[in-house]
Motif scaffolding. Structure first.
Motif, short mmCIF file in Angstrom:
data_model
loop_
_atom_site.label_atom_id
_atom_site.label_comp_id
_atom_site.label_asym_id
_atom_site.label_seq_id
_atom_site.Cartn_x
_atom_site.Cartn_y
_atom_site.Cartn_z
N ALA A 77 -5.62 -17.84 3.92
CA ALA A 77 -6.87 -17.78 3.16
C ALA A 77 -7.73 -16.68 3.73
CB ALA A 77 -7.59 -19.12 3.23
N GLY A 78 -8.73 -16.25 2.96
CA GLY A 78 -9.58 -15.16 3.41
C GLY A 78 -10.12 -15.40 4.81
N ALA A 79 -9.80 -14.49 5.74
CA ALA A 79 -10.24 -14.64 7.13
C ALA A 79 -11.51 -13.86 7.41
CB ALA A 79 -9.13 -14.17 8.07
N GLY A 80 -11.96 -13.08 6.44
CA GLY A 80 -13.13 -12.23 6.65
C GLY A 80 -12.73 -10.80 6.94
N GLN A 81 -13.68 -9.88 6.78
CA GLN A 81 -13.39 -8.46 6.91
C GLN A 81 -13.17 -8.03 8.36
OE1 GLN A 81 -13.09 -6.19 4.39
NE2 GLN A 81 -13.33 -7.81 2.87
N GLN A 82 -13.72 -8.78 9.33
CA GLN A 82 -13.67 -8.33 10.73
C GLN A 82 -12.43 -8.79 11.48
OE1 GLN A 82 -18.03 -9.73 11.34
NE2 GLN A 82 -17.71 -8.19 12.90
N TRP A 83 -11.87 -9.92 11.08
CA TRP A 83 -10.79 -10.51 11.87
C TRP A 83 -9.52 -9.66 11.85
CZ3 TRP A 83 -5.86 -12.34 10.65
CH2 TRP A 83 -5.20 -13.02 11.68
N LYS A 84 -8.90 -9.53 13.02
CA LYS A 84 -7.61 -8.86 13.16
C LYS A 84 -6.76 -9.65 14.16
CE LYS A 84 -8.39 -4.99 10.73
NZ LYS A 84 -9.70 -5.41 10.17
N TYR A 85 -5.46 -9.60 13.96
CA TYR A 85 -4.54 -10.24 14.91
C TYR A 85 -3.78 -9.15 15.65
CZ TYR A 85 -1.02 -13.40 16.83
OH TYR A 85 -0.21 -14.13 17.68
N THR A 86 -3.77 -9.25 16.99
CA THR A 86 -3.08 -8.25 17.80
C THR A 86 -1.66 -8.72 18.08
OG1 THR A 86 -5.16 -7.60 18.85
CG2 THR A 86 -3.11 -6.95 19.94
N LYS A 87 -0.69 -7.97 17.58
CA LYS A 87 0.72 -8.32 17.76
C LYS A 87 1.17 -7.99 19.19
CE LYS A 87 3.41 -6.92 14.46
NZ LYS A 87 4.06 -5.99 13.48
N LYS A 88 2.40 -8.41 19.49
CA LYS A 88 2.94 -8.19 20.84
C LYS A 88 3.02 -6.71 21.17
CE LYS A 88 5.68 -12.43 20.55
NZ LYS A 88 7.06 -13.00 20.46
N ASP A 89 3.20 -5.87 20.15
CA ASP A 89 3.30 -4.43 20.41
C ASP A 89 1.95 -3.75 20.46
OD1 ASP A 89 2.51 -4.44 17.76
OD2 ASP A 89 4.33 -3.50 16.98
N GLY A 90 0.88 -4.54 20.36
CA GLY A 90 -0.47 -4.00 20.45
C GLY A 90 -1.08 -3.60 19.12
N LYS A 91 -0.28 -3.60 18.06
CA LYS A 91 -0.79 -3.24 16.75
C LYS A 91 -1.67 -4.35 16.20
CE LYS A 91 0.67 -1.88 12.08
NZ LYS A 91 1.83 -1.63 11.18
N GLN A 92 -2.79 -3.97 15.60
CA GLN A 92 -3.71 -4.94 15.01
C GLN A 92 -3.51 -5.00 13.51
OE1 GLN A 92 -7.69 -3.82 16.37
NE2 GLN A 92 -7.54 -5.41 17.94
N ARG A 151 -6.02 -9.54 7.29
CA ARG A 151 -5.72 -10.09 5.97
C ARG A 151 -4.54 -11.06 6.01
NH1 ARG A 151 -8.45 -6.93 1.97
NH2 ARG A 151 -9.27 -4.98 2.80
N SER A 152 -3.87 -11.19 4.86
CA SER A 152 -2.80 -12.16 4.72
C SER A 152 -1.65 -11.88 5.69
CB SER A 152 -2.29 -12.15 3.28
OG SER A 152 -1.31 -13.13 3.07
N GLU A 153 -1.33 -10.60 5.88
CA GLU A 153 -0.22 -10.26 6.75
C GLU A 153 -0.50 -10.66 8.20
OE1 GLU A 153 -0.16 -7.22 3.36
OE2 GLU A 153 -1.65 -8.34 4.52
N GLY A 154 -1.73 -10.45 8.63
CA GLY A 154 -2.10 -10.84 9.99
C GLY A 154 -2.03 -12.34 10.19
N LEU A 155 -2.49 -13.08 9.19
CA LEU A 155 -2.43 -14.54 9.26
C LEU A 155 -0.98 -15.02 9.33
CD1 LEU A 155 -5.18 -15.28 6.60
CD2 LEU A 155 -5.33 -15.90 9.02
N ALA A 156 -0.11 -14.35 8.60
CA ALA A 156 1.31 -14.73 8.60
C ALA A 156 1.93 -14.54 9.98
CB ALA A 156 2.07 -13.92 7.56
N ILE A 157 1.71 -13.37 10.58
CA ILE A 157 2.29 -13.10 11.90
C ILE A 157 1.71 -14.07 12.93
CG2 ILE A 157 2.53 -11.39 13.73
CD1 ILE A 157 4.18 -10.88 11.17
N ALA A 158 0.43 -14.36 12.82
CA ALA A 158 -0.19 -15.33 13.74
C ALA A 158 0.46 -16.70 13.60
CB ALA A 158 -1.69 -15.42 13.47
N SER A 159 0.73 -17.11 12.35
CA SER A 159 1.34 -18.42 12.14
C SER A 159 2.74 -18.48 12.73
CB SER A 159 1.37 -18.77 10.64
OG SER A 159 2.26 -17.93 9.92
N VAL A 160 3.49 -17.38 12.65
CA VAL A 160 4.82 -17.32 13.25
C VAL A 160 4.72 -17.47 14.76
CG1 VAL A 160 6.81 -15.85 13.72
CG2 VAL A 160 5.86 -15.94 11.42
N ASP A 161 3.82 -16.71 15.37
CA ASP A 161 3.69 -16.77 16.82
C ASP A 161 3.29 -18.17 17.29
OD1 ASP A 161 4.41 -14.13 16.98
OD2 ASP A 161 2.39 -13.37 17.36
N MET A 162 2.38 -18.82 16.54
CA MET A 162 1.98 -20.18 16.91
C MET A 162 3.14 -21.15 16.76
SD MET A 162 -1.99 -20.67 15.72
CE MET A 162 -1.97 -19.77 14.19
#
Length: 430
Positions: A104-119, A122-133
């Motif tokens: 769901a909409g996480a807001g304009q500011q939120w970013k997820y930092t992946k293991k490789d350091g890439k931020q 949006r939806s893609e960041g939420l997906a990768i975060a859910s996988v890691d969790m």
């Protein structure tokens, strides 16, 4: 046999049926909120065709629109370590259901930092975060990293999700409490519905949906699963959503009154079930790829009526808010965009028309490419990405939709004592 309104409005067939009733009003010049210029359809198809050629060298290999597109290499890694079959299907269903519910909409500011350091946001960041969790055991009662279960979902807390999503004062996320509560409710729903989520190996988990689908009639030699059976299971999750319109005590979900269809009655209600369809599209891909089975009746599914697909139609001029409606929404000479709450009848009309015109775009794309395409392929190839692309071009500062959808989070989560408004068709559209 007469079907009751509360049952009918929860079926797949009712979505397209009611949306086309709105389209009939459009053909009669009886829409309440939008004007239509169908000469712009070709322009939309041109955009999607060009985008499809840029993204896919072989049109026949366009994947379906599904949450799996956002899960990175996780699925392929799992497949390399585990043969396709029932247990891999259960595992993927576990992940997909959780991942869709936090999408769901996480807001304009939120970013997820992946293991490789890439931020990534949006939806893609939420997906990768859910996988890691998932891989850290966030959703399993014993911190297991190979499944999700009711015990784990019930112990999800805001604090645990804050850590998992890397939320901080400098990296804020909208709706964190709501995401946590949805997962808590999911635990209750799957425990209360052993028909669709039977206990398997002593565990109640979302992935046990596979065991419902592969009942005694399907375990031996069967190669197909009817979409109606899968849809029943998906709709059984309705208890996790906020209470809204109901008939005879039945919560209808993503169903809304549409002004052009007449006065308040079951006959003027239009169902969309957007998030339920998004989940269903994702589960179809899991089932077909893990079990070597076919889900029959997928053509009953519709395009997803959310702001990227709908925004594409507005940004290309196919749909235009009537001047008095745009003014009511606060549009002005200063460049302010029209803004409405998600339940506003103008938004309902917009979403209904989006379903219909996605059908028309689908047929036009088949003609352009001279071959059959699934609607899910057109969404992926694709209308959704084209909506994002033109939004970024026309509104580079925000890349947001041409019509702002306000969601009052108090209406979704009454225990939250502050008003927050943000953009997107989110949990309110399940």
């Amino acid at each position: 046999m007469t079907i009751l309104p509360q049952d009918y409005l929860r079926t797949l067939s009712s979505i397209r049926d009611r949306c086309y009733q709105v389209y009939e009003k459009a053909q009669q010049g009886k829409l309440c909120y939008f004007d239509i210029d169908e000469t712009k359809i070709d322009k939309i198809v041109d955009h999607i065709e060009d985008l499809t050629h840029r993204r896919f060298s072989d049109v026949s290999k366009i994947p379906p629109h599904s949450r799996l597109r956002h899960l990175g290499e996780t699925y392929e890694e799992w497949r390399s370590k585990q043969e396709p079959g029932i247990e891999l299907a259960r595992k993927m269903v576990d992940l997909v259901i959780v991942s869709v519910l936090v999408d769901a909409g996480a807001g304009q500011q939120w970013k997820y930092t992946k293991k490789d350091g890439k931020q990534i946001g949006r939806s893609e960041g939420l997906a990768i975060a859910s996988v890691d969790m998932f891989l850290k055991g966030y959703f399993a009662g014993d911190d297991a990293t190979d499944h999700v279960d009711a015990n784990g979902l019930s112990r999800v807390t805001v604090e645990r999700m804050t850590k998992g999503f890397q939320v901080s004062d400098s990296n804020p996320m909208v709706g964190l409490e709501g995401r946590s509560q949805l997962l808590n409710k999911l635990a209750t729903v799957i425990q209360d519905q052993p028909t669709y989520f039977p206990v398997t190996n002593g565990i109640v988990r979302p992935g046990n949906l596979i065991d419902y689908l592969l009942d005694d009639n399907n375990k031996e030699n069967a190669k197909t699963i009817p979409i109606e059976k899968l849809w029943k299971a998906v709709m059984s999750l309705g208890g996790i959503w906020p209470a809204r319109i109901e008939i005879e005590g039945v919560q209808l979900g993503d169903v809304w009154p549409c002004t052009c269809l007449g006065d308040a009655s079951p006959d003027n209600l239009v169902p969309f079930h957007k998030l339920s369809q998004w989940l269903t599209y994702s589960l179809i891909e899991v089932i077909e790829s893990c079990l070597d089975m076919t889900v029959e009746g997928v053509e009953q599914m519709t395009g997803l009526p959310e702001y990227r697909n709908g925004g594409l139609l507005v940004d290309h001029g196919l749909l235009t808010l009537k001047p008095e409606v745009a003014k009511r929404g606060g549009a002005g000479a200063d460049g302010a965009l029209p803004s409405f709450e998600g339940s506003d009848p103008a938004i309902v009309e917009w979403r209904a028309l989006t379903v219909v015109y996605l059908d028309k775009v689908h047929k036009a794309m088949e003609i352009r490419f001279g071959q059959k395409l699934k609607l899910a392929q057109v969404l992926e190839s694709g209308s959704w990405t084209a909506g994002r692309e033109i939004a970024a071009k026309l509104r580079p500062d925000t890349a947001g939709p041409p019509i702002v959808i306000q969601v009052n989070i108090i209406l979704l989560y009454p225990q939250i004592k502050r008003h927050i408004f943000f953009i997107g068709l989110i949990y309110v559209y399940n």
